[in-house]
Structures are given as structure tokens and as C-alpha cells.
Design an enzyme around this catalytic site. Structure first.
Site, mmCIF file in Angstrom:
data_model
loop_
_atom_site.group_PDB
_atom_site.id
_atom_site.type_symbol
_atom_site.label_atom_id
_atom_site.label_comp_id
_atom_site.label_asym_id
_atom_site.label_seq_id
_atom_site.Cartn_x
_atom_site.Cartn_y
_atom_site.Cartn_z
ATOM 1 N N SER A 77 1.792 5.585 -14.198
ATOM 2 C CA SER A 77 2.868 5.912 -13.282
ATOM 3 C C SER A 77 2.598 5.379 -11.897
ATOM 4 O O SER A 77 1.478 5.432 -11.379
ATOM 5 C CB SER A 77 3.107 7.422 -13.251
ATOM 6 O OG SER A 77 2.385 8.015 -12.195
ATOM 7 N N LYS A 78 3.633 4.819 -11.346
ATOM 8 C CA LYS A 78 3.565 4.250 -10.017
ATOM 9 C C LYS A 78 3.120 5.324 -9.018
ATOM 10 O O LYS A 78 2.357 5.068 -8.106
ATOM 11 C CB LYS A 78 4.962 3.718 -9.670
ATOM 12 C CG LYS A 78 5.055 3.068 -8.322
ATOM 13 C CD LYS A 78 4.734 1.599 -8.370
ATOM 14 C CE LYS A 78 4.947 0.992 -6.992
ATOM 15 N NZ LYS A 78 4.136 -0.184 -6.769
ATOM 16 N N ARG A 79 3.644 6.515 -9.234
ATOM 17 C CA ARG A 79 3.326 7.612 -8.328
ATOM 18 C C ARG A 79 1.851 7.960 -8.330
ATOM 19 O O ARG A 79 1.271 8.311 -7.309
ATOM 20 C CB ARG A 79 4.140 8.856 -8.724
ATOM 21 C CG ARG A 79 5.158 9.243 -7.690
ATOM 22 C CD ARG A 79 5.574 10.683 -7.860
ATOM 23 N NE ARG A 79 4.710 11.575 -7.092
ATOM 24 C CZ ARG A 79 5.031 12.814 -6.790
ATOM 25 N NH1 ARG A 79 6.162 13.319 -7.202
ATOM 26 N NH2 ARG A 79 4.206 13.573 -6.087
#
Length: 474
Positions: free
Chosen positions: A247-249
RNA sequence: GCUCCUAUGGUCUAGUGGUUAGGACGCGGCCCUUUCAAGGCUAAAACCCGGGUUCGAGUCCCGGUAGGAGCACCA
């Protein structure tokens, strides 16, 4: 004629998983001499990132994946942006409403039983509005309630074939009467993907495995319209090495991030292709064109694959080494420090290409050329080369006048002259080379040996650094 | 909770009833060598568990277990 599509929603960057989905869809189309279509799924008004469509174009371009039809490349099946297809969805929603396979629902979001919060899914829950009479619906309309359109899921079981997962059967009681048209007039993915895939004559749907269990709903839609289903290729997920989801987050890089991190686009594409697929032989190095030849959708794996930076790094090194010298030089140039002047950078590139696994290694690899690092005299001691402080002093002292007298300054001439000296003085070649290389680099290791460094540094700088080394040796 | 899917070394994988279970990354060692790389050789390391079916199961079936996914007016 095969027609595949990549249908991302514009989030502003290309996920690794998306990249692979696009790649596989592209490969499947290309190898069948079919068409690869780009469609933008921007039906979520809350999630529209401006400029994000541009990011999709850039990402595909970077990857070398060319589409035959798309928003900026009409192929007669447009528009290719879902927000521009609203009248089409309205038309088909009306059709399916008329045929009774869908109905208006006037419920508000709050009216719905909170299925997930309680952890208790109400089995076979059916929306009360599905049995509303025409009269009752008219009343609601009159009250100004804006309805959504829901699909009417029939009783029974649904079966379909997937090229990766085989035959999948799901009981329709597991399927709910999903919203097809939202109250804002936009379709949901669930509706738009079916309508668009049919209208755009998509023959093979390639998408993530998360759609596997909702595919029966789409098939029911195809049936309701009397359309043929496409072939399905659902892809397992790419996960992190620790088992978590990418996940980018959480800081996991996108395709563009990886490029910024020094990985070659072609290496990333190659690596990602191998995550969940293999050619059936032992090849691992592939350029895009080779993938078109080798790819086989029937060899796609069913289980999730973990993304390994170690292996990507290795493969990146393979791709870097496979570059022609000029190609590598162009990639390397932006990574050379500003202070690195007065050198033949092409020659430097030739020296470091084989030693570069990642472009971001470059500054660290070449820094000593620009400025000789501080180092201690005991760096001259090297057991394997039989180099000691005394031998180093002798070598450097002897070599100074030899170099000074040398007219032809290149790797070959330098090596010849040093070898002659070693023989005459009774030294091993390594014993002569070690102190020179050390004095020139100030480092324990360096890209290139003594003569290669000397050739690149030039006579003047070479003599200066050797003198400096001599000072350290007292 | 319900449903679907998956399960070979740490990781990516080959394998479709009989193999010394193959390759790659990473890790260790050796060789080569003008340091380091690259290259070559080599070591250690795996069939989730339990039942069946079969002369014979990593491979087929069932059941566990573990992991993933889905169950939105998101895609």
C-alpha cells in the site's frame, strides 16, 4: 480478434499490481495480434484526482505499454472515459429496468442493516424495494426521493470459468442486489464495467482476484442483456514480503517511485511479469518484446506473490549490464555528481556499468573521482596482495618517476609499464597494483583497478594522489 | 459471521501418479582476478497437518490448519 483493456481509476500513480494487470492485458492482446484498450474508470466523483489521468498515460509510456485505443486515441468504441458515457449507462439502466432485471430502490443508506459492523451478515437479505409496485414507486418519486437502480439477483447458483482459477461456482444467495446506478446518476463499477466491456467488444477481462466473487453478478448482467460473457483472467495479488498488502500509504512504492529509486522501467516490468507467471523454462530475463512471445495466460499462478526488492535489484543489475554502453551512459549521466568534471564520463560509465545494480549506487561508486576521500595509511596493508606499508612506500616511490616519464597514458600502457616494473623488482603484480589503486581511490574497493583509475584520472591527478599517499606513508 | 480462493526452501517458482523434488534471488565457501564487481563451480535450505484412493502420492479425493479476497450509492 482479441480485445483486452486496462481500466484504472485515476488515483494519481500506478500501483505495482496495476502495472502487472496492464502488462498482462497488453501481452495477451499483442500476442494474439489483438487490440489493447485504455479506459478510464472515473465514476467515483469523490475520488477524482486532477492530473491523475496524465499519470496513467505517463506510467504506461514509461513501461513501454502502448494502447491501441484510449481517451486520446479513438478506435471507434469511445468515449473511453466513463464520466463521458453517462447517457449510455442511463439508456442501459432503463433497458434492464424495463426487463425487470433491475428495480428502483428508495432506501437511504441508513436504512440498510449494518452488515459488516456487527460481523453478522444477514443471510439472503433482500432489499424491500425489490417488490415495490409501480404505484408505490410513483409515490416515492412524487415525494422527491431520488432512487438508485439495483440489480435483481435471481435464485440459484452461478458458475463460470476463469483461465487462472478454473471453474468457480457461487450460490446466488451470496450475491446481493447491488447498486447499478447511483443517485448522482453515475453508474457503479459493477454496472459500467459490464456495459463498457460489452460495448467495447472486450473479449478477455484481465483484473485482480478481488473481483472473482463478484463476477457472477456481472455474468447475470450479461445474461439479462442477452450478451455473451467475456473470458476471464483473474490475477492473484502482489503482496509484501512480510505478507502484508502493498500500500502506498504504508510507504510501498508505486511504479513511478521505483523508477525514481533507480530501477530501470524495463527491469521493473520484467520483474513484475515474473510475479505470478513463468515461461515454463528457466529464463528470467525478458524485454517487453520477449514477453509478448513468451507469455501464456494459462501459466499464470493462483497464489499471491511477495514482492522482493532483493530480486528486483538483481534483475535490475541484469538489465543494466544488458544495456549498450551508450544506453547505460544516458541512464547514468543524471546520477553523476556536479563536481565530477574534467573526466571522460563515457569512459567512467564503461567502468561502472558492470558494477551498477541500481542507478542510485552511482554517486557512491564514483565520488572518489571527484574528491579523494580521507583515508588512513593502514589501508595500504593488504594481505592477499602481499602489500605492506614498506612495500607500498617502495612501490609508490619507484612508480612516481616511471609514470612521470610515460608519454602514452592509457590502461594498456600503464599496465605494461607496471608489469615490467613488478617483474624487475621481484614483486607480484598485486603488490604493485594495490598501493597504487589505494592511493588513487582512498578506498578499500573501487570500480576498476589501479591502471583503469590512473587512465581515467589522468597523469597529473594520478601523480598528485600518489604523492599524497606517499606522505601518509611517512 | 457467511462465501470464494490459495498452500513446494526465507522469497519467486518448475513439477500435472514413479524425479537423487529442478531453477532463480538472497546467504556461505571455492576458482578467476589489478581491489571490488561481473563470470564459473559449490554448500546449506522446501512438498502445511491428518485421513483416504492407488502397487506407488508434492501431484487425485475428503477433513483440518494457516493465509488471502469478497460481502459499499469504491473501484
Amino acid at each position: 480478434m482479441f480485445r483486452t483493456r486496462f481500466a484504472p481509476s485515476p488515483t494519481g500513480y500506478m500501483h505495482i499490481g496495476n502495472l502487472r494487470t496492464a502488462l498482462y492485458a497488453y501481452l495477451i492482446a499483442r500476442q494474439a495480434d489483438g487490440k489493447f484498450i485504455l479506459r478510464i474508470e472515473d465514476t467515483d466523483q469523490n475520488r477524482n484526482v486532477p492530473e491523475a489521468v496524465q499519470a496513467i498515460y505517463n506510467g504506461l509510456k514509461l513501461a513501454g505499454i502502448e494502447y491501441d485505443e484510449g481517451p486520446d486515441k479513438d478506435g471507434g468504441f469511445g468515449p473511453y472515459v466513463q464520466s463521458q458515457r453517462l447517457p449510455i449507462y442511463a439508456e442501459y439502466a432503463q433497458k434492464i429496468l424495463d426487463s425487470g432485471h433491475a428495480y428502483y430502490c428508495f432506501c437511504q443508506k441508513e436504512d440498510k442493516p449494518a452488515l459488516e459492523e456487527t460481523g453478522e451478515r444477514v443471510q439472503g437479505y433482500r432489499d424491500p424495494c425489490r417488490s415495490l409496485s409501480e404505484e408505490e414507486a410513483r409515490v416515492k418519486f412524487a415525494q422527491g426521493i431520488v432512487p438508485v437502480v439495483r440489480q435483481r439477483i435471481p435464485e440459484g447458483t452461478s458458475t463460470f470459468y476463469d483461465h487462472v482459477y478454473g471453474e468457480i461456482t457461487i450460490d446466488n444467495s451470496q450475491l446481493d442486489d447491488q447498486v447499478l446506478l447511483k443517485s448522482d446518476g453515475f453508474p457503479t463499477y459493477n454496472f459500467a464495467n459490464v456495459v463498457d466491456d460489452h460495448l467495447m467488444a472486450i473479449t478477455h477481462v484481465i483484473r485482480g482476484q478481488e473481483y472473482l466473487t463478484s463476477t457472477p453478478k456481472y455474468n447475470l448482467l450479461y445474461e439479462a442483456f442477452g450478451w455473451n460473457r467475456p473470458e476471464y483472467i483473474h490475477l492473484p495479488h502482489i503482496i509484501r514480503e512480510d505478507g502484508g498488502k502493498l500500500s502506498k500509504r504504508a510507504g510501498d512504492p508505486s511504479f513511478e517511485d521505483l523508477v525514481r529509486m533507480g530501477y530501470l522501467p524495463q527491469a521493473i516490468v520484467n520483474y513484475v511479469a515474473l510475479l505470478g507467471w513463468n515461461p515454463g523454462d528457466e529464463r528470467e530475463f525478458f524485454l517487453l518484446a520477449d514477453l509478448v512471445e513468451a507469455f501464456d495466460m494459462n501459466r499464470i499462478n493462483k497464489s499471491n506473490a511477495a514482492f522482493s526488492f532483493d530480486k528486483l535489484r538483481w534483475l535490475n543489475g541484469e538489465h543494466i549490464r544488458a544495456l549498450d554502453p551508450e544506453g547505460f551512459h544516458n541512464f547514468a549521466l543524471p546520477y553523476y555528481p556536479q563536481s565530477l568534471t574534467g573526466f571522460d564520463l563515457r569512459q567512467l560509465s564503461a567502468l561502472i556499468q558492470i558494477r551498477t545494480e541500481n542507478l542510485t549506487d552511482i554517486p557512491g561508486l564514483v565520488g572518489f573521482f571527484a574528491e579523494l576521500p580521507e583515508y588512513e595509511a593502514d589501508l595500504f596493508v593488504h594481505q592477499k596482495s602481499k602489500s605492506t606499508l614498506e612495500s607500498s612506500r617502495m612501490v609508490l616511490e619507484a612508480v612516481l618517476p616511471i609514470f612521470d616519464a610515460l608519454d602514452e597514458w592509457n590502461n594498456e600502457s600503464l599496465f605494461a609499464v607496471l608489469k615490467t616494473f613488478a617483474n624487475k623488482a621481484g614483486f607480484k603484480v598485486g603488490t604493485v597494483m594495490w598501493p597504487i589503486r589505494t592511493a588513487l581511490s582512498g578506498q578499500e574497493t573501487s570500480p576498476g583497478g589501479a591502471t583503469e583509475l590512473a587512465a581515467l584520472l589522468g597523469k597529473e591527478e594520478t601523480l598528485r594522489r600518489i604523492s599524497l599517499g606517499l606522505e601518509k606513508l611517512g
